[in-house]
Design a protein around this motif. Structure first.
Motif, PDB file in Angstrom:
ATOM      1  N   ILE A   3       0.860  -1.178   0.000  1.00 49.96           N
ATOM      2  CA  ILE A   3       0.000   0.000   0.000  1.00 49.96           C
ATOM      3  C   ILE A   3       0.898   1.230   0.000  1.00 49.96           C
ATOM      4  CG2 ILE A   3      -2.018  -1.059   1.092  1.00 49.96           C
ATOM      5  CD1 ILE A   3      -1.102   0.249   3.756  1.00 49.96           C
ATOM      6  N   ASN A   4       0.411   2.303  -0.614  1.00 52.26           N
ATOM      7  CA  ASN A   4       1.166   3.538  -0.738  1.00 52.26           C
ATOM      8  C   ASN A   4       0.643   4.557   0.266  1.00 52.26           C
ATOM      9  OD1 ASN A   4       2.296   6.007  -1.500  1.00 52.26           O
ATOM     10  ND2 ASN A   4       2.257   5.513  -3.676  1.00 52.26           N
ATOM     11  N   CYS A   5       1.460   4.865   1.273  1.00 52.45           N
ATOM     12  CA  CYS A   5       1.080   5.839   2.301  1.00 52.45           C
ATOM     13  C   CYS A   5       1.936   7.084   2.145  1.00 52.45           C
ATOM     14  CB  CYS A   5       1.271   5.251   3.701  1.00 52.45           C
ATOM     15  SG  CYS A   5       0.239   3.827   4.049  1.00 52.45           S
ATOM     16  N   LYS A   6       1.380   8.113   1.530  1.00 54.72           N
ATOM     17  CA  LYS A   6       2.068   9.386   1.345  1.00 54.72           C
ATOM     18  C   LYS A   6       3.422   9.208   0.659  1.00 54.72           C
ATOM     19  CE  LYS A   6       1.830  12.188   4.908  1.00 54.72           C
ATOM     20  NZ  LYS A   6       1.892  12.644   6.327  1.00 54.72           N
ATOM     21  N   GLY A   7       3.445   8.330  -0.341  1.00 56.14           N
ATOM     22  CA  GLY A   7       4.649   8.137  -1.132  1.00 56.14           C
ATOM     23  C   GLY A   7       5.566   7.033  -0.650  1.00 56.14           C
ATOM     24  N   THR A   8       5.269   6.453   0.499  1.00 55.34           N
ATOM     25  CA  THR A   8       6.065   5.343   1.017  1.00 55.34           C
ATOM     26  C   THR A   8       5.302   4.040   0.820  1.00 55.34           C
ATOM     27  OG1 THR A   8       7.113   6.747   2.688  1.00 55.34           O
ATOM     28  CG2 THR A   8       7.201   4.365   3.051  1.00 55.34           C
ATOM     29  N   LYS A  87       3.465  16.757  14.497  1.00 55.11           N
ATOM     30  CA  LYS A  87       4.517  17.662  14.965  1.00 55.11           C
ATOM     31  C   LYS A  87       5.597  16.914  15.748  1.00 55.11           C
ATOM     32  CE  LYS A  87       5.290  21.630  18.020  1.00 55.11           C
ATOM     33  NZ  LYS A  87       4.651  22.584  18.974  1.00 55.11           N
ATOM     34  N   ASN A  88       5.172  15.980  16.610  1.00 53.66           N
ATOM     35  CA  ASN A  88       6.115  15.310  17.503  1.00 53.66           C
ATOM     36  C   ASN A  88       6.723  14.045  16.922  1.00 53.66           C
ATOM     37  OD1 ASN A  88       6.142  16.587  20.455  1.00 53.66           O
ATOM     38  ND2 ASN A  88       4.108  16.896  19.569  1.00 53.66           N
ATOM     39  N   PHE A  89       6.031  13.442  15.942  1.00 59.82           N
ATOM     40  CA  PHE A  89       6.548  12.220  15.306  1.00 59.82           C
ATOM     41  C   PHE A  89       6.454  12.400  13.794  1.00 59.82           C
ATOM     42  CE2 PHE A  89       4.346  11.035  19.292  1.00 59.82           C
ATOM     43  CZ  PHE A  89       5.426  10.533  20.022  1.00 59.82           C
ATOM     44  N   PRO A  90       7.388  13.152  13.199  1.00 61.49           N
ATOM     45  CA  PRO A  90       7.294  13.506  11.769  1.00 61.49           C
ATOM     46  C   PRO A  90       7.160  12.314  10.822  1.00 61.49           C
ATOM     47  CG  PRO A  90       9.013  14.782  12.851  1.00 61.49           C
ATOM     48  CD  PRO A  90       8.581  13.743  13.832  1.00 61.49           C
ATOM     49  N   GLU A  91       7.681  11.144  11.212  1.00 58.87           N
ATOM     50  CA  GLU A  91       7.644   9.974  10.330  1.00 58.87           C
ATOM     51  C   GLU A  91       6.421   9.083  10.575  1.00 58.87           C
ATOM     52  OE1 GLU A  91       9.960   9.716   7.909  1.00 58.87           O
ATOM     53  OE2 GLU A  91      10.630  11.647   8.725  1.00 58.87           O
ATOM     54  N   ILE A  92       5.550   9.483  11.483  1.00 58.38           N
ATOM     55  CA  ILE A  92       4.410   8.643  11.865  1.00 58.38           C
ATOM     56  C   ILE A  92       3.467   8.420  10.684  1.00 58.38           C
ATOM     57  CG2 ILE A  92       2.910  10.552  12.622  1.00 58.38           C
ATOM     58  CD1 ILE A  92       2.084   8.780  15.014  1.00 58.38           C
ATOM     59  N   VAL A  93       2.894   7.208  10.617  1.00 67.64           N
ATOM     60  CA  VAL A  93       1.882   6.887   9.597  1.00 67.64           C
ATOM     61  C   VAL A  93       0.556   6.725  10.330  1.00 67.64           C
ATOM     62  CG1 VAL A  93       1.206   5.348   7.726  1.00 67.64           C
ATOM     63  CG2 VAL A  93       3.632   5.714   8.228  1.00 67.64           C
ATOM     64  N   ILE A  94      -0.313   7.708  10.169  1.00 69.73           N
ATOM     65  CA  ILE A  94      -1.564   7.753  10.921  1.00 69.73           C
ATOM     66  C   ILE A  94      -2.730   7.264  10.076  1.00 69.73           C
ATOM     67  CG2 ILE A  94      -3.187   9.225  12.192  1.00 69.73           C
ATOM     68  CD1 ILE A  94      -0.880  11.187  12.663  1.00 69.73           C
ATOM     69  N   SER A  95      -3.543   6.437  10.709  1.00 71.45           N
ATOM     70  CA  SER A  95      -4.830   6.019  10.148  1.00 71.45           C
ATOM     71  C   SER A  95      -5.913   6.718  10.956  1.00 71.45           C
ATOM     72  CB  SER A  95      -4.968   4.501  10.265  1.00 71.45           C
ATOM     73  OG  SER A  95      -6.305   4.101  10.073  1.00 71.45           O
ATOM     74  N   LEU A 134      -8.931  11.622  -2.717  1.00 70.94           N
ATOM     75  CA  LEU A 134      -7.772  11.725  -1.827  1.00 70.94           C
ATOM     76  C   LEU A 134      -6.673  10.747  -2.215  1.00 70.94           C
ATOM     77  CD1 LEU A 134      -9.647  11.968   1.610  1.00 70.94           C
ATOM     78  CD2 LEU A 134      -8.420  13.828   0.453  1.00 70.94           C
ATOM     79  N   GLN A 135      -7.059   9.596  -2.815  1.00 72.81           N
ATOM     80  CA  GLN A 135      -6.122   8.545  -3.218  1.00 72.81           C
ATOM     81  C   GLN A 135      -5.227   8.112  -2.048  1.00 72.81           C
ATOM     82  OE1 GLN A 135      -5.545   6.593  -6.141  1.00 72.81           O
ATOM     83  NE2 GLN A 135      -7.656   7.263  -6.474  1.00 72.81           N
ATOM     84  N   VAL A 136      -5.870   7.758  -0.943  1.00 73.18           N
ATOM     85  CA  VAL A 136      -5.161   7.193   0.205  1.00 73.18           C
ATOM     86  C   VAL A 136      -5.685   5.773   0.434  1.00 73.18           C
ATOM     87  CG1 VAL A 136      -4.733   9.405   1.340  1.00 73.18           C
ATOM     88  CG2 VAL A 136      -6.864   8.165   1.831  1.00 73.18           C
ATOM     89  N   PRO A 137      -4.885   4.903   1.057  1.00 70.38           N
ATOM     90  CA  PRO A 137      -5.379   3.560   1.373  1.00 70.38           C
ATOM     91  C   PRO A 137      -6.642   3.637   2.228  1.00 70.38           C
ATOM     92  CG  PRO A 137      -3.011   3.647   1.642  1.00 70.38           C
ATOM     93  CD  PRO A 137      -3.459   5.064   1.414  1.00 70.38           C
ATOM     94  N   TYR A 138      -7.551   2.719   1.947  1.00 73.76           N
ATOM     95  CA  TYR A 138      -8.872   2.736   2.585  1.00 73.76           C
ATOM     96  C   TYR A 138      -9.151   1.379   3.213  1.00 73.76           C
ATOM     97  CZ  TYR A 138     -14.045   2.998   2.805  1.00 73.76           C
ATOM     98  OH  TYR A 138     -15.361   2.980   3.203  1.00 73.76           O
ATOM     99  N   ILE A 139      -9.437   1.392   4.509  1.00 75.89           N
ATOM    100  CA  ILE A 139      -9.815   0.164   5.205  1.00 75.89           C
ATOM    101  C   ILE A 139     -11.323   0.031   5.161  1.00 75.89           C
ATOM    102  CG2 ILE A 139      -9.723  -1.132   7.367  1.00 75.89           C
ATOM    103  CD1 ILE A 139      -7.173   0.492   8.056  1.00 75.89           C
ATOM    104  N   LEU A 140     -11.765  -0.988   4.459  1.00 74.51           N
ATOM    105  CA  LEU A 140     -13.180  -1.258   4.198  1.00 74.51           C
ATOM    106  C   LEU A 140     -13.660  -2.315   5.194  1.00 74.51           C
ATOM    107  CD1 LEU A 140     -15.625  -1.135   2.081  1.00 74.51           C
ATOM    108  CD2 LEU A 140     -14.448  -3.007   0.911  1.00 74.51           C
ATOM    109  N   MET A 141     -14.436  -1.899   6.179  1.00 74.13           N
ATOM    110  CA  MET A 141     -14.881  -2.847   7.205  1.00 74.13           C
ATOM    111  C   MET A 141     -16.342  -3.232   7.003  1.00 74.13           C
ATOM    112  SD  MET A 141     -14.802  -2.658  11.379  1.00 74.13           S
ATOM    113  CE  MET A 141     -16.587  -2.441  11.533  1.00 74.13           C
TER     114      MET A 141
END
Length: 274
Positions: A3-8, A87-95, A134-141
């Motif tokens: 999955i592509n999260c903000k280019g990663t 701000k505090n964790f610049p590399e964090i990947v947030i869902s 938005l073209q972000v990964p989507y968790i379909l529940m």
């Protein structure tokens, strides 16, 4: 399987762990636990150091019978927390755990990388269109009903096949909108009896036919503590057992309260994977 999260790119063929950060006052396990910036930052740091790849932030409690809050209340709760984490964790990947397209849009604009929708697009008819833009990964529940009524006598003829059919239909709609990064979550505890939940866990490998990464969210849920006649607070061992079964049956992401233990389960299962 990436999955592509903000280019990663994240390779989910090796299972990952998603840590839960509830900023609600009434979530079933940790409601009201993280009330200020220090508590939020400490818990997030603990999960990241424990090996979490993703942090799932929720401001709307989805426990059975949860109190409904407005869109404005949800935004007021979640935006400051997203900004604090970025701000505090610049590399964090947030869902972001939300079923509302407006919350999805505004949180992504503030640094969120994944949208986790408990309703699978059923509670906001603008969600799919918004995610596609938005073209972000989507968790379909999958959820039967809403958090307010989902546990009122849920009935299925064949719970596994009905959920697979639901996913197939929703994935088709998303593909038509040119969204490819879709993760499926069978929705343990969301409109299912204890028996339904264990049948789904047993048959989790059947969901591989959908050719989408599978997220398992079993952490400390009632299917575990009711079976053992214990409390959610006592259900860590049961959670690890269930997570291990989920991994052996094909889960790609574990969504958990206890990151360190889940990461250890992944490492052990990886030793016998083939």
């Amino acid at each position: 399987m990436t999955i592509n999260c903000k280019g990663t790119l994240f390779d989910l063929s090796s299972p990952k762990v998603m840590g839960i950060l509830n900023i609600t006052p009434d979530s079933f396990f940790d409601g009201g636990k993280y009330k200020n910036e220090v508590e939020i930052l400490n818990q997030t740091e603990k999960m990241l150091l424990g090996g979490a790849t993703f942090i799932d932030v929720g401001a709307y409690s989805s426990r059975p019978g949860a109190i409904h809050i407005s869109e404005e209340q949800e935004l007021q709760r979640i935006i400051p927390v997203i900004n604090l984490l970025v701000k505090n964790f610049p590399e964090i990947v947030i869902s972001v755990d939300t079923f509302r397209s407006k919350i999805a849009k505004e949180t992504v604009e503030n640094g969120v990388a994944i949208v986790n929708d408990i309703s699978g697009g059923k509670m906001d008819d603008k969600m799919f269109e918004t995610i596609a833009k938005l073209q972000v990964p989507y968790i379909l529940m999958h959820m039967l009903g809403t958090p307010q009524n989902m546990q009122k006598d849920p009935i299925y003829k064949d719970v596994t096949q009905e959920i697979i059919s639901f996913f197939a239909e929703q994935i088709h709609k998303l593909h038509q909108l040119k969204l490819n990064d879709i993760i499926i979550d069978v929705g343990f505890g969301f409109g299912k009896t204890v028996a339904h939940n264990f049948e789904i866990l047993k048959n989790l490998d059947l969901f591989k036919s959908l050719d989408a990464p599978i997220l398992a969210g079993i952490s400390r849920k009632s299917m575990l503590y009711k079976t053992l006649d214990i409390s959610a607070q006592e259900a860590l061992n049961a959670t690890t057992s269930a997570n291990t079964i989920a991994l052996l049956n094909g889960a790609n992401i574990l969504r958990v309260h206890d990151v360190k233990e889940a990461v250890e389960a992944v490492k052990i299962v990886n030793q016998v994977s083939f």
